[in-house]
Design an enzyme around this catalytic site. Sequence first.
Site, PDB file in Angstrom:
ATOM      1  N   LYS A 111       0.978  -1.173  -0.032  1.00  0.00           N
ATOM      2  CA  LYS A 111       0.207  -0.139   0.083  1.00  0.00           C
ATOM      3  C   LYS A 111       0.901   1.288   0.000  1.00  0.00           C
ATOM      4  CE  LYS A 111      -4.413   0.875   0.316  1.00  0.00           C
ATOM      5  NZ  LYS A 111      -5.670   0.052  -0.327  1.00  0.00           N
TER       6      LYS A 111
HETATM    7  P1  NAD Z   1     -12.925   7.559  -2.777  1.00  0.00           P
HETATM    8  O1  NAD Z   1     -11.982   8.606  -2.394  1.00  0.00           O
HETATM    9  O2  NAD Z   1     -13.433   7.379  -4.144  1.00  0.00           O
HETATM   10  O3  NAD Z   1     -14.276   7.811  -1.769  1.00  0.00           O
HETATM   11  C1  NAD Z   1     -14.370   8.127  -0.446  1.00  0.00           C
HETATM   12  C2  NAD Z   1     -15.718   8.571  -0.126  1.00  0.00           C
HETATM   13  O4  NAD Z   1     -15.632   8.468   1.371  1.00  0.00           O
HETATM   14  C3  NAD Z   1     -15.933   9.840  -0.419  1.00  0.00           C
HETATM   15  O5  NAD Z   1     -17.167   9.921  -0.780  1.00  0.00           O
HETATM   16  C4  NAD Z   1     -15.589  10.694   0.812  1.00  0.00           C
HETATM   17  O6  NAD Z   1     -16.388  11.941   0.871  1.00  0.00           O
HETATM   18  C5  NAD Z   1     -16.034   9.604   1.860  1.00  0.00           C
HETATM   19  N1  NAD Z   1     -15.488  10.063   3.122  1.00  0.00           N
HETATM   20  C6  NAD Z   1     -14.396  10.311   3.304  1.00  0.00           C
HETATM   21  N2  NAD Z   1     -14.291  10.450   4.957  1.00  0.00           N
HETATM   22  C7  NAD Z   1     -15.569  10.081   5.298  1.00  0.00           C
HETATM   23  C8  NAD Z   1     -15.956  10.100   6.677  1.00  0.00           C
HETATM   24  N3  NAD Z   1     -15.079  10.399   7.736  1.00  0.00           N
HETATM   25  N4  NAD Z   1     -17.210   9.651   6.713  1.00  0.00           N
HETATM   26  C9  NAD Z   1     -18.028   9.444   5.657  1.00  0.00           C
HETATM   27  N5  NAD Z   1     -17.530   9.394   4.609  1.00  0.00           N
HETATM   28  C10 NAD Z   1     -16.350   9.749   4.236  1.00  0.00           C
HETATM   29  O7  NAD Z   1     -12.504   6.025  -2.090  1.00  0.00           O
HETATM   30  P2  NAD Z   1     -12.875   4.734  -2.580  1.00  0.00           P
HETATM   31  O8  NAD Z   1     -11.759   4.315  -3.259  1.00  0.00           O
HETATM   32  O9  NAD Z   1     -14.264   4.623  -2.885  1.00  0.00           O
HETATM   33  O10 NAD Z   1     -12.427   4.085  -1.139  1.00  0.00           O
HETATM   34  C11 NAD Z   1     -13.270   3.970  -0.030  1.00  0.00           C
HETATM   35  C12 NAD Z   1     -12.853   2.649   0.645  1.00  0.00           C
HETATM   36  O11 NAD Z   1     -12.968   1.571   0.002  1.00  0.00           O
HETATM   37  C13 NAD Z   1     -11.475   2.799   1.531  1.00  0.00           C
HETATM   38  O12 NAD Z   1     -11.435   2.224   2.703  1.00  0.00           O
HETATM   39  C14 NAD Z   1     -10.540   2.005   0.538  1.00  0.00           C
HETATM   40  O13 NAD Z   1      -9.420   1.612   0.988  1.00  0.00           O
HETATM   41  C15 NAD Z   1     -11.794   0.706   0.052  1.00  0.00           C
HETATM   42  N6  NAD Z   1     -11.266   0.088  -1.048  1.00  0.00           N
HETATM   43  C16 NAD Z   1     -11.078   0.848  -2.283  1.00  0.00           C
HETATM   44  C17 NAD Z   1     -10.941   0.053  -3.518  1.00  0.00           C
HETATM   45  C18 NAD Z   1     -11.132   0.849  -4.999  1.00  0.00           C
HETATM   46  O14 NAD Z   1     -10.982  -0.178  -5.805  1.00  0.00           O
HETATM   47  N7  NAD Z   1     -11.033   1.991  -5.114  1.00  0.00           N
HETATM   48  C19 NAD Z   1     -10.829  -1.256  -3.393  1.00  0.00           C
HETATM   49  C20 NAD Z   1     -10.995  -1.929  -2.121  1.00  0.00           C
HETATM   50  C21 NAD Z   1     -10.972  -1.092  -1.240  1.00  0.00           C
END
Ligand code: NAD
Length: 421
Positions: A111
């Site tokens: 990561k």
């Molecule tokens: P992103 O940046 O696209 O979106 C994050 C979202 O969470 C945004 O809408 C933001 O406003 C919201 N957010 C941020 N802080 C917050 C809080 N304190 N309370 C509520 N909402 C909040 O990120 P993403 O890629 O969708 O990732 C989200 C989660 O999924 C993370 O934990 C990431 O590690 C995990 N994840 C992502 C992927 C991927 O393919 N992008 C894959 C596996 C896991």
Amino acid sequence: MIDRSLYDEQKPLDMHNLQFDIAAQHLQVEPWILEKIKAPRREFSVRFPLRLDNGTIVHLSGYRVQHNTLRGPGKGGIRYHPQVDLDEVRALAGWMTWKCAVVDIPFGGAKGGVTCDPGAMSLAEKERLTRRYIWEISPIIGPEQDIPAPDVNTDPQVMAWVVDTYSVFKGHTCNSVVTGKPLSIGGSLGRLKATSQGCVYVMAEAAAATGLDLAGCRVVVQGLGNVGYHAAEILHDAGAVIVGLSNVQGGLYNPKGLDPRKVQAHFLATDDLLSYPEAQAISNQELLELPCEVLIPAALEGQIGLGNAQRIQARIIVEGANGPTSPFADDILYDRGIFVVPDILANAGGVTVSYFEWVQNLQKLFWTEEDVNKKLRDILVRSFKEVHDIARKEKINMRTAAYMLAIGRVAEAKRVRGIFP
Ligand code: NAD
């Protein structure tokens, strides 16, 4: 016996280590192997200057942690967020190791992250930050070494800058250094929605396992980013009633249902989610406790803990985010009969299609979206069943079962590879 008072549920690394220790207790793995595979293999910290649009120069800290490379190259996203620190990246890298092992794809876990506030940055600043950070970590990444991908606040455009920067560094185009790229430079069909699609596949399995009818069921999604938005969209189109949605600003509630496309369009037009007219504005804490059948935390870690686990009303929790639930909360949820599909299984769709993207890049042969989704579904359904079988047999929660499966696979890789020299 594990002394749980030593672990702080606000600290992702503590939660990673406790999850590992809980599962390890159920396994007969040599202590030296457990010690080896619990901690990161390699950690890289960088500090670099960034020229802002107004001419000021600020200095930023970035990290890349390769937690494990026993089963293949390191694999894991890049996060841009003010909360990023080395311990968070260590935890996120560890979760990638177990995730890749649970779904049995030939990657280790890694990561990366930069401590910054992307919300306050222009696109040009974000580009300069990305290029400099990638240049700094370029000695340790590569298609056979460590392959980054998107995470919080990084997207296909950021991945395109990664390809370009790394290719300039190497002297030839090298698109297999990163996944989650735009299609025009070797991205895979289905990757953008893969994490969310995977959540939906395992949610269907969890519903079948618990006797829940998904037709018209109420769903709450926390986080309206790549994972949360597409999960809400897919489920809305499939007939679920999306009663709650949120982002960092707060949440929206409408018991009659919200249209995620209309909510997102409103947010993009106004930058103010909570002024959406057809819903009641609530806090993120209230959102997690709404009456619903399925809760999908898809924002950040540390959302469900000792403070609110008793008040969660969902029957199934599908962890789109990494690390949203503490092991303390796991126990409460398990006793209350709430079925948790753990992050390392629930959101493994993203890394699984990243694996497909990498394979397509290396073969220079591309698959249809139907092919991608069929292969994704096969892997996730098989993995869900393997984890669920362990959970039932051992009478443990799905997280501990998933860790047992994953630790067993990584431990076996260490056992047969042995120690050098
Ligand atoms: P992103 O940046 O696209 O979106 C994050 C979202 O969470 C945004 O809408 C933001 O406003 C919201 N957010 C941020 N802080 C917050 C809080 N304190 N309370 C509520 N909402 C909040 O990120 P993403 O890629 O969708 O990732 C989200 C989660 O999924 C993370 O934990 C990431 O590690 C995990 N994840 C992502 C992927 C991927 O393919 N992008 C894959 C596996 C896991």
